[in-house]
Design a protein around this motif. Structure first.
Motif, PDB file in Angstrom:
ATOM      1  N   UNK A  56       0.831  -1.205   0.000  1.00  0.00           N
ATOM      2  CA  UNK A  56       0.000   0.000   0.000  1.00  0.00           C
ATOM      3  C   UNK A  56       0.861   1.250   0.000  1.00  0.00           C
ATOM      4  N   UNK A  57       0.259   2.343  -0.444  1.00  0.00           N
ATOM      5  CA  UNK A  57       0.903   3.651  -0.418  1.00  0.00           C
ATOM      6  C   UNK A  57      -0.018   4.682   0.197  1.00  0.00           C
ATOM      7  N   UNK A  58       0.504   5.464   1.123  1.00  0.00           N
ATOM      8  CA  UNK A  58      -0.281   6.523   1.755  1.00  0.00           C
ATOM      9  C   UNK A  58       0.682   7.445   2.495  1.00  0.00           C
ATOM     10  N   UNK A  59       0.143   8.451   3.172  1.00  0.00           N
ATOM     11  CA  UNK A  59       0.987   9.408   3.896  1.00  0.00           C
ATOM     12  C   UNK A  59       0.350   9.758   5.231  1.00  0.00           C
ATOM     13  N   UNK A  60       1.087   9.517   6.304  1.00  0.00           N
ATOM     14  CA  UNK A  60       0.580   9.825   7.641  1.00  0.00           C
ATOM     15  C   UNK A  60       0.332  11.314   7.833  1.00  0.00           C
ATOM     16  N   UNK A  87       4.557   1.677   1.660  1.00  0.00           N
ATOM     17  CA  UNK A  87       5.490   2.744   1.333  1.00  0.00           C
ATOM     18  C   UNK A  87       4.841   4.073   1.699  1.00  0.00           C
ATOM     19  N   UNK A  88       5.611   4.938   2.282  1.00  0.00           N
ATOM     20  CA  UNK A  88       5.131   6.285   2.620  1.00  0.00           C
ATOM     21  C   UNK A  88       5.290   7.149   1.375  1.00  0.00           C
ATOM     22  N   UNK A  89       4.513   6.823   0.367  1.00  0.00           N
ATOM     23  CA  UNK A  89       4.623   7.467  -0.947  1.00  0.00           C
ATOM     24  C   UNK A  89       3.376   7.158  -1.744  1.00  0.00           C
ATOM     25  N   UNK A  90       3.309   7.735  -2.935  1.00  0.00           N
ATOM     26  CA  UNK A  90       2.206   7.441  -3.840  1.00  0.00           C
ATOM     27  C   UNK A  90       2.164   5.943  -4.130  1.00  0.00           C
ATOM     28  N   UNK A  91       0.959   5.438  -4.373  1.00  0.00           N
ATOM     29  CA  UNK A  91       0.790   4.021  -4.639  1.00  0.00           C
ATOM     30  C   UNK A  91       1.545   3.524  -5.854  1.00  0.00           C
ATOM     31  N   UNK A  92       1.987   4.405  -6.755  1.00  0.00           N
ATOM     32  CA  UNK A  92       2.802   3.977  -7.890  1.00  0.00           C
ATOM     33  C   UNK A  92       4.093   3.324  -7.412  1.00  0.00           C
ATOM     34  N   UNK A  93       4.641   3.832  -6.313  1.00  0.00           N
ATOM     35  CA  UNK A  93       5.869   3.246  -5.767  1.00  0.00           C
ATOM     36  C   UNK A  93       5.573   1.943  -5.032  1.00  0.00           C
ATOM     37  N   UNK A 114      -3.858   2.393  -2.724  1.00  0.00           N
ATOM     38  CA  UNK A 114      -3.416   3.683  -2.216  1.00  0.00           C
ATOM     39  C   UNK A 114      -4.633   4.559  -1.966  1.00  0.00           C
ATOM     40  N   UNK A 115      -4.495   5.493  -1.064  1.00  0.00           N
ATOM     41  CA  UNK A 115      -5.625   6.354  -0.716  1.00  0.00           C
ATOM     42  C   UNK A 115      -5.106   7.662  -0.133  1.00  0.00           C
ATOM     43  N   UNK A 116      -5.947   8.680  -0.204  1.00  0.00           N
ATOM     44  CA  UNK A 116      -5.594   9.954   0.397  1.00  0.00           C
ATOM     45  C   UNK A 116      -6.824  10.811   0.615  1.00  0.00           C
ATOM     46  N   UNK A 319      -4.116  12.870  -3.457  1.00  0.00           N
ATOM     47  CA  UNK A 319      -2.696  12.752  -3.121  1.00  0.00           C
ATOM     48  C   UNK A 319      -2.422  11.364  -2.558  1.00  0.00           C
ATOM     49  N   UNK A 320      -1.359  10.746  -3.023  1.00  0.00           N
ATOM     50  CA  UNK A 320      -0.904   9.399  -2.684  1.00  0.00           C
ATOM     51  C   UNK A 320      -1.589   8.317  -3.515  1.00  0.00           C
ATOM     52  N   UNK A 321      -2.617   8.659  -4.279  1.00  0.00           N
ATOM     53  CA  UNK A 321      -3.253   7.679  -5.170  1.00  0.00           C
ATOM     54  C   UNK A 321      -3.216   8.105  -6.626  1.00  0.00           C
TER      55      UNK A 321
END
Length: 379
Positions: A56-60, A87-93, A114-116, A319-321
């Motif tokens: 998963x990708x997202x940002x705290x 990953x603390x990044x966009x879901x592409x990563x 990924x979600x934001x 953002x993040x998705x």
């Protein structure tokens, strides 16, 4: 990183996303994510327990609390225990990590999501936290101001003009009219857009992305498993190459009118292969109009390539998705037979600091024989 002989082929076999909105105030991240996870798994016939690897990708910083991604696992179901990463990044990563996992043979299937919820705070202020902590972050330059600096640099260098930027905005949001998941659809003419007031010179409202809440998910599979999991009338979108590169953190040592990291990532991903045709479709993660010009030039895209037919991040920018969505949208065009070759781009950091490029293609044999479902082909 490009695929080398002897490694398994990996494809996107399913993609799902939310209907993107300005603010999903009545939904938590898990509630926003759960329908997307169910939909993407149903398209493959898999359950969460059938998937070999989840990433998963997202940002705290968006959620405003530490380890918020662990709560999103409630939407996947982490019991019995699953093989999972974040990953603390966009879901592409996150998709890149899962792709590498499948290439090494340690998994045959992967779920990437990924979600934001960008609406929860002051997004331009939140994004200052990604800046250099010693010189830039203490000055609190928000994301709009930094994009304005990049746009001004491109205008002054003669790389574009305000009419072209207004045309990009109008084209993107008019294209989004055919996208049921887009947040913004339809646009006045470029001429009419240029009569609007500036937000931060030289940026007008049409030059910036909307604040968006949303989520997306992708299922990856390797080899014959990818062919088996494709739904009726769909094809695997094979990831022929993927690479990501990063530039200097300090904006003062970079040429903001160019993106060498995007160009290098595209080269390593095989986009410039002289034996391959130009891409039919390009889904570019360019939240600001001027950034499309920069990335389009770095990828050497010609008039034969349709850019952001989904509307792109100017129509919805969770953002993040948003980067993962670019890969999913490009893969969907290949899966539906609307494109034989597509390129997807994702970015992170201020002014296109970190860039990822993925090249997706259909199988030549599938182009001749139709849908990819293995059982149908054997029948």
């Amino acid at each position: 990183m490009t695929i080398r002989t002897g490694l398994p082929e990996v494809a996107v076999v399913a993609f799902a996303q939310t209907a993107h909105v300005r603010a999903a105030d009545d939904l938590s991240e898990v509630e926003m994510l759960l329908p997307v996870l169910r939909e993407v798994l149903e398209r493959t016939g898999l359950s969460a327990g059938d998937v070999d690897f989840t990433c998963s990708g997202s940002c705290d910083y968006l959620a405003g609390r530490a380890f918020s991604f662990t709560m999103a696992l409630d939407g996947v179901g982490a019991w019995p225990p699953i093989s999972e990463s974040h990953v603390e990044a966009d879901g592409a990563w996150a998709l890149h990590e899962a792709w590498v996992k499948l290439l090494t043979g340690r998994a045959e299937t992967a779920l990437v999501y990924a979600y934001g919820k960008s609406s929860a705070g002051d997004l331009p202020a939140v994004l200052t936290r990604q800046l250099d902590p010693y010189y830039l972050a203490p000055l609190w330059p928000d994301s709009l101001s930094l994009a304005a600096l990049q746009t001004r640099a491109l205008l002054d260098a003669g790389g574009t003009d305000e009419r072209e930027l207004a045309g990009i905005a109008a084209r993107s949001r008019n294209a989004a009219g055919a996208n049921p998941y887009a947040q913004l659809t339809g646009s006045p003419s470029a001429h009419a857009l240029l009569t609007g007031d500036h937000l931060v010179r030289p940026l007008r409202l049409h030059d910036v992305p909307p604040v968006t809440d949303g989520a997306a998910a992708v299922v990856l599979a390797a080899g014959d498993t990818a062919r088996r999991l494709c739904g009726t009338g769909r094809r695997p979108a094979w990831i022929r190459g993927m690479d990501h590169r990063i530039e200097a953190h300090s904006l003062g040592v970079r040429d903001l009118t160019d993106s060498p990291s995007t160009r290098l990532a595209a080269e390593r991903a095989g986009l410039f292969d002289p034996q391959a045709p130009p891409p039919d479709v390009a889904e570019l993660h360019t939240p600001f109009t001027a950034q499309e010009v920069v990335v389009r030039n770095a990828l050497r895209l010609g008039p034969g390539t349709a850019v952001n037919p989904s509307g792109g991040p100017l129509a919805a920018n969770p953002v993040m998705a948003a980067g993962l969505i670019r890969i999913g949208e490009a893969a969907d065009r290949v899966a539906r037979g609307e494109a034989r070759r597509a390129v997807a781009h994702a970015t992170s950091g201020p002014c296109l600091q970190h860039n990822l490029v993925a090249v997706l293609e259909s199988d030549a044999a599938e182009d001749r024989s139709g849908p990819c479902r293995a059982e149908e082909e054997r029948g």
